[in-house]
Motif scaffolding. Sequence first.
Motif, PDB file in Angstrom:
ATOM      1  N   GLU A 145       0.839  -1.189   0.000  1.00 29.41           N
ATOM      2  CA  GLU A 145       0.000   0.000   0.000  1.00 29.41           C
ATOM      3  C   GLU A 145       0.881   1.248   0.000  1.00 29.41           C
ATOM      4  OE1 GLU A 145      -3.336   0.093   2.792  1.00 29.41           O
ATOM      5  OE2 GLU A 145      -3.030  -2.044   3.169  1.00 29.41           O
ATOM      6  N   GLU A 146       0.419   2.250  -0.724  1.00 28.49           N
ATOM      7  CA  GLU A 146       1.131   3.526  -0.729  1.00 28.49           C
ATOM      8  C   GLU A 146       0.916   4.201   0.618  1.00 28.49           C
ATOM      9  OE1 GLU A 146       3.760   5.999  -2.423  1.00 28.49           O
ATOM     10  OE2 GLU A 146       2.801   4.406  -3.600  1.00 28.49           O
ATOM     11  N   PRO A 147       1.992   4.479   1.369  1.00 26.00           N
ATOM     12  CA  PRO A 147       1.804   5.132   2.674  1.00 26.00           C
ATOM     13  C   PRO A 147       1.172   6.514   2.527  1.00 26.00           C
ATOM     14  CG  PRO A 147       4.020   4.219   2.478  1.00 26.00           C
ATOM     15  CD  PRO A 147       3.407   4.156   1.110  1.00 26.00           C
ATOM     16  N   VAL A 148       0.188   6.796   3.352  1.00 24.64           N
ATOM     17  CA  VAL A 148      -0.395   8.133   3.412  1.00 24.64           C
ATOM     18  C   VAL A 148       0.523   8.985   4.285  1.00 24.64           C
ATOM     19  CG1 VAL A 148      -2.391   9.504   4.106  1.00 24.64           C
ATOM     20  CG2 VAL A 148      -2.719   7.223   3.117  1.00 24.64           C
ATOM     21  N   PRO A 149       1.172   9.996   3.716  1.00 25.10           N
ATOM     22  CA  PRO A 149       2.271  10.665   4.417  1.00 25.10           C
ATOM     23  C   PRO A 149       1.844  11.764   5.387  1.00 25.10           C
ATOM     24  CG  PRO A 149       2.068  11.593   2.229  1.00 25.10           C
ATOM     25  CD  PRO A 149       1.013  10.505   2.336  1.00 25.10           C
ATOM     26  N   THR A 183     -11.596   2.511   8.098  1.00 28.14           N
ATOM     27  CA  THR A 183     -11.472   1.109   8.489  1.00 28.14           C
ATOM     28  C   THR A 183     -10.874   0.296   7.346  1.00 28.14           C
ATOM     29  OG1 THR A 183     -13.740   0.702   7.750  1.00 28.14           O
ATOM     30  CG2 THR A 183     -13.421   1.196  10.087  1.00 28.14           C
ATOM     31  N   PRO A 184     -10.256  -0.843   7.673  1.00 30.65           N
ATOM     32  CA  PRO A 184      -9.717  -1.714   6.612  1.00 30.65           C
ATOM     33  C   PRO A 184     -10.818  -2.210   5.692  1.00 30.65           C
ATOM     34  CG  PRO A 184      -8.761  -2.298   8.740  1.00 30.65           C
ATOM     35  CD  PRO A 184      -9.885  -1.334   9.014  1.00 30.65           C
ATOM     36  N   ARG A 185     -10.594  -2.010   4.400  1.00 35.35           N
ATOM     37  CA  ARG A 185     -11.586  -2.435   3.420  1.00 35.35           C
ATOM     38  C   ARG A 185     -10.961  -2.365   2.030  1.00 35.35           C
ATOM     39  NH1 ARG A 185     -17.508   0.445   2.427  1.00 35.35           N
ATOM     40  NH2 ARG A 185     -18.330  -1.086   0.952  1.00 35.35           N
ATOM     41  N   GLY A 186     -11.210  -3.411   1.234  1.00 33.94           N
ATOM     42  CA  GLY A 186     -10.712  -3.416  -0.135  1.00 33.94           C
ATOM     43  C   GLY A 186      -9.201  -3.312  -0.185  1.00 33.94           C
ATOM     44  N   ARG A 187      -8.703  -2.349  -0.965  1.00 31.20           N
ATOM     45  CA  ARG A 187      -7.249  -2.222  -1.126  1.00 31.20           C
ATOM     46  C   ARG A 187      -6.600  -1.374  -0.044  1.00 31.20           C
ATOM     47  NH1 ARG A 187      -6.144   2.532  -4.462  1.00 31.20           N
ATOM     48  NH2 ARG A 187      -8.088   3.523  -5.104  1.00 31.20           N
ATOM     49  N   HIS A 188      -7.401  -0.848   0.884  1.00 34.01           N
ATOM     50  CA  HIS A 188      -6.856  -0.070   2.005  1.00 34.01           C
ATOM     51  C   HIS A 188      -7.020  -0.892   3.276  1.00 34.01           C
ATOM     52  CE1 HIS A 188      -6.669   3.342  -0.713  1.00 34.01           C
ATOM     53  NE2 HIS A 188      -7.941   3.155  -1.006  1.00 34.01           N
ATOM     54  N   VAL A 189      -5.914  -1.420   3.788  1.00 28.92           N
ATOM     55  CA  VAL A 189      -5.970  -2.300   4.957  1.00 28.92           C
ATOM     56  C   VAL A 189      -5.101  -1.748   6.078  1.00 28.92           C
ATOM     57  CG1 VAL A 189      -5.580  -4.643   5.835  1.00 28.92           C
ATOM     58  CG2 VAL A 189      -6.446  -4.306   3.503  1.00 28.92           C
ATOM     59  N   THR A 190      -3.793  -1.737   5.861  1.00 30.84           N
ATOM     60  CA  THR A 190      -2.902  -1.230   6.911  1.00 30.84           C
ATOM     61  C   THR A 190      -2.866   0.288   6.927  1.00 30.84           C
ATOM     62  OG1 THR A 190      -0.991  -1.429   5.421  1.00 30.84           O
ATOM     63  CG2 THR A 190      -1.468  -3.290   6.840  1.00 30.84           C
ATOM     64  N   GLU A 191      -3.062   0.904   5.757  1.00 28.36           N
ATOM     65  CA  GLU A 191      -3.079   2.364   5.698  1.00 28.36           C
ATOM     66  C   GLU A 191      -4.496   2.860   5.952  1.00 28.36           C
ATOM     67  OE1 GLU A 191      -0.701   4.910   5.310  1.00 28.36           O
ATOM     68  OE2 GLU A 191       0.530   3.238   5.966  1.00 28.36           O
TER      69      GLU A 191
END
Length: 313
Positions: free
Chosen positions: A91-95, A119-127
């Motif tokens: 995932e691309e880190p949100v800076p 919340t974690p969902r789809g392609r956004h999980v750790t970020e």
Amino acid sequence: MRGRAKPPPAPLPQRAGVDPVRVRLPADPEGAWTTVGDHLLARFAGAVGAERVTAMLAGGRFVGADGRAVAADEPYTAGRYLWFHRDFAPEEPVPFPVGVVHRDEHLVIADKPHFLSTTPRGRHVTETLVARLRDELGLPELQPAHRLDRLTAGLVLCVVRPGERGAYQTLFRDRLVHKEYEAVAPYDPGVALPRTVRSRIVKERGVIAAREEPGEENSESRVELLDRRGGLGRYRLVPATGRTHQLRVHMNALGLPLVNDPVYPVVEPDAAPGDFTRPLQLLARTLEFSDPVTGEPHRFESGLRLAAWPGGD
């Protein structure tokens, strides 16, 4: 009829603030699965490939309630619970940091930056807001009581104790939380403000944009002009309801689409990964409510500011 027994606690810790996946082995009246491995291959090979499932079994990635790795050749037992950690896609880190404007034994009031999912969902999980806060604050059971869109910044109420989450969610369901948003959008002297906008908003699953249609009204927003600079205005938006994209839809209907809105009035192509240069100019500025657990009155304000309106107030 007796309900299903409560699942045992997860034997695996969170990883990067994300819970392990829990799997319950279903009934097998036809005897299709002789072993645990047979079922897991049938269940997951279509999604990740048989080789990957086999490798996960060989690596002890699936565990039972006792924390012991499950072997592929163990006999199949319906009703058994297993857990595993999914493999996170890069995932691309949100800076941008997540701010915390308040924390006590019941609540964390987070100041979510633009571009970070709640919340974690789809392609956004750790970020995501929840994963980050669980990890950074050491609060593995933290849960949000409501959500903000990924592109919207501002205040999110998170609950420390799972047993209290329902009480705080009820506040939002029953419209007992006073919310104020701030937005930057075009200024039009022909739009008379303040005003209350009411309409019927419909959002279909799989369709990015919500739409207004004739029928019984299900949304209400108060729109006020706070200030103007040239062709832009700074607005206070006070929603009385919580439909998906409500404020964005209502502002667009007034002919005042929010600055950097990639959906209204026209759905634009997704920004390139790592492009954080055009944040939606919408901020959840204020949350005000009476605490359902302690009875204490609360009013919280975001410390963030919208980039299109330098200098804040």
